[in-house]
Design an enzyme around this catalytic site. Structure first.
Site, PDB file in Angstrom:
ATOM      1  N   ASP A   1      -2.089  83.004  12.376  1.00 49.15           N
ATOM      2  CA  ASP A   1      -3.469  83.400  12.627  1.00 49.15           C
ATOM      3  C   ASP A   1      -4.220  82.283  13.356  1.00 49.15           C
ATOM      4  O   ASP A   1      -5.382  82.441  13.709  1.00 49.15           O
ATOM      5  CB  ASP A   1      -4.186  83.827  11.348  1.00 49.15           C
ATOM      6  N   SER A   2      -3.532  81.185  13.639  1.00 54.75           N
ATOM      7  CA  SER A   2      -4.041  80.161  14.559  1.00 54.75           C
ATOM      8  C   SER A   2      -4.357  80.751  15.923  1.00 54.75           C
ATOM      9  O   SER A   2      -5.096  80.149  16.709  1.00 54.75           O
ATOM     10  CB  SER A   2      -3.023  79.029  14.703  1.00 54.75           C
TER      11      SER A   2
ATOM     12  N   GLU B   1      -1.515  82.309   2.238  1.00 51.30           N
ATOM     13  CA  GLU B   1      -2.140  81.052   1.862  1.00 51.30           C
ATOM     14  C   GLU B   1      -2.657  81.129   0.435  1.00 51.30           C
ATOM     15  O   GLU B   1      -3.353  82.085   0.070  1.00 51.30           O
ATOM     16  CB  GLU B   1      -3.299  80.731   2.809  1.00 51.30           C
TER      17      GLU B   1
ATOM     18  N   ASP C   1       1.628  85.540   9.700  1.00 50.95           N
ATOM     19  CA  ASP C   1       0.533  85.314   8.762  1.00 50.95           C
ATOM     20  C   ASP C   1      -0.140  86.623   8.381  1.00 50.95           C
ATOM     21  O   ASP C   1      -0.379  87.480   9.247  1.00 50.95           O
ATOM     22  CB  ASP C   1      -0.546  84.433   9.410  1.00 50.95           C
TER      23      ASP C   1
ATOM     24  N   LYS D   1       3.566  85.310   5.623  1.00 42.52           N
ATOM     25  CA  LYS D   1       3.061  84.051   5.082  1.00 42.52           C
ATOM     26  C   LYS D   1       1.701  84.277   4.447  1.00 42.52           C
ATOM     27  O   LYS D   1       0.827  84.897   5.053  1.00 42.52           O
ATOM     28  CB  LYS D   1       2.972  82.973   6.162  1.00 42.52           C
TER      29      LYS D   1
ATOM     30  N   GLU E   1       0.924  71.913   4.369  1.00 42.11           N
ATOM     31  CA  GLU E   1       0.097  71.427   5.479  1.00 42.11           C
ATOM     32  C   GLU E   1      -0.822  70.310   5.020  1.00 42.11           C
ATOM     33  O   GLU E   1      -1.547  70.446   4.035  1.00 42.11           O
ATOM     34  CB  GLU E   1      -0.738  72.569   6.075  1.00 42.11           C
TER      35      GLU E   1
END
Length: 266
Positions: A45-46, A114, A84, A112, A181
């Site tokens: 999602d970057s 978070e 993501d 993925k 991260e």
């Protein structure tokens, strides 16, 4: 390159060979990365920041993630695709499960998420559905407002203890992989040795089982003109992008990247 599977990744961890991972958002760069030997492609999602120009990942939608996953799938030649699930996916368990189905149907091999130990229930449910999960710990960009900015996590002992406990809990829940991260290098190594599943680092030192960078960062491209400490510009000294991608894979494999200058202390 033969198709990379969870068995492949587990074998690399056990043998001590580092895993090379890069973000990818389109077919052309996906093809170039896997041709260079990148084992894992992260549809991150970057893209909200490097493609769309937002100041965070929060505005990205699951429809956009599915679109870019499908693009990457068309260019992929054997790498594992990890996608993501965006910020809004976490509004409910059912939405998270629905969004996982969307990106898996678009071509992802793994999703993925978070978050910490609270992800245990979603991971169990996703595993029951046949969806492998990479759990993202440390600096989780979707929580940037809670953290008060993009800051290193795990420097205080209590925080480091919690990250270690979260990693073990998520592995026990069925996570297939962890991404760490922006944590101190010593903590990254410690967590990687504490779990049996592969651990990929970004700003977590070279003691993890592999590395990931944002494609645009490692090519020296930035909207702001600034690069995070953990980034190295692999275009320097290379004649073209394919050579830079190959140099990245080589540096991850021979452990020359990341160097001490790319890591964080406690």
């Amino acid at each position: 390159m033969p198709d990379v599977t969870l068995t492949t990744l587990q074998g690399l961890k056990q043998s001590g060979e580092k895993i090379a991972m890069l973000t990818a958002y389109d077919a052309t760069f996906a093809h170039a990365a896997c041709t260079a030997g990148v084992e894992m492609l992260l549809v991150g999602d970057s893209l909200g920041m490097v493609l769309q120009g937002h100041d965070s990942t929060l505005p990205v939608t699951v429809e956009e993630m599915a679109y870019h996953t499908a693009c990457v799938k068309r260019g992929n030649r054997g790498a594992m695709i990890v996608t993501d699930l965006p910020f809004a996916s976490g509004t409910s368990l059912q939405r998270l499960l629905d969004d996982a189905v969307k990106v898996m149907q678009a071509g992802a091999h793994m999703v993925k998420l978070e978050g910490g130990a609270w992800l245990a229930e979603p991971i169990v449910r996703l595993a029951q559905m046949g969806v492998p999960v990479c759990a993202h710990l440390g600096l989780t960009p979707q929580s940037v407002n809670l953290f008060g900015g993009f800051k290193v996590q795990g420097r205080q002992e209590a925080q480091a203890r919690q990250l270690r406990a979260d990693a073990i809990a998520l592995e026990q829940a069925g996570a297939a992989m962890l991404l760490l991260e922006c944590v101190p290098s010593a903590l990254g190594k410690e967590i990687s040795e504490a779990v049996k599943i592969p651990v990929i680092g970004i700003g977590a030192g070279n003691g993890t089982d592999g590395q990931v960078l944002v494609l645009h960062d490692m090519l020296g491209l930035s909207l702001t003109g600034r690069s995070p400490k953990f980034v190295r510009n692999f275009m320097e000294g290379q004649p073209d992008i394919p050579a830079a991608l190959a140099a990245y894979v080589e540096a991850v494999k021979d452990t020359s990247f990341p160097g001490p200058e790319h890591g964080f202390s406690a």
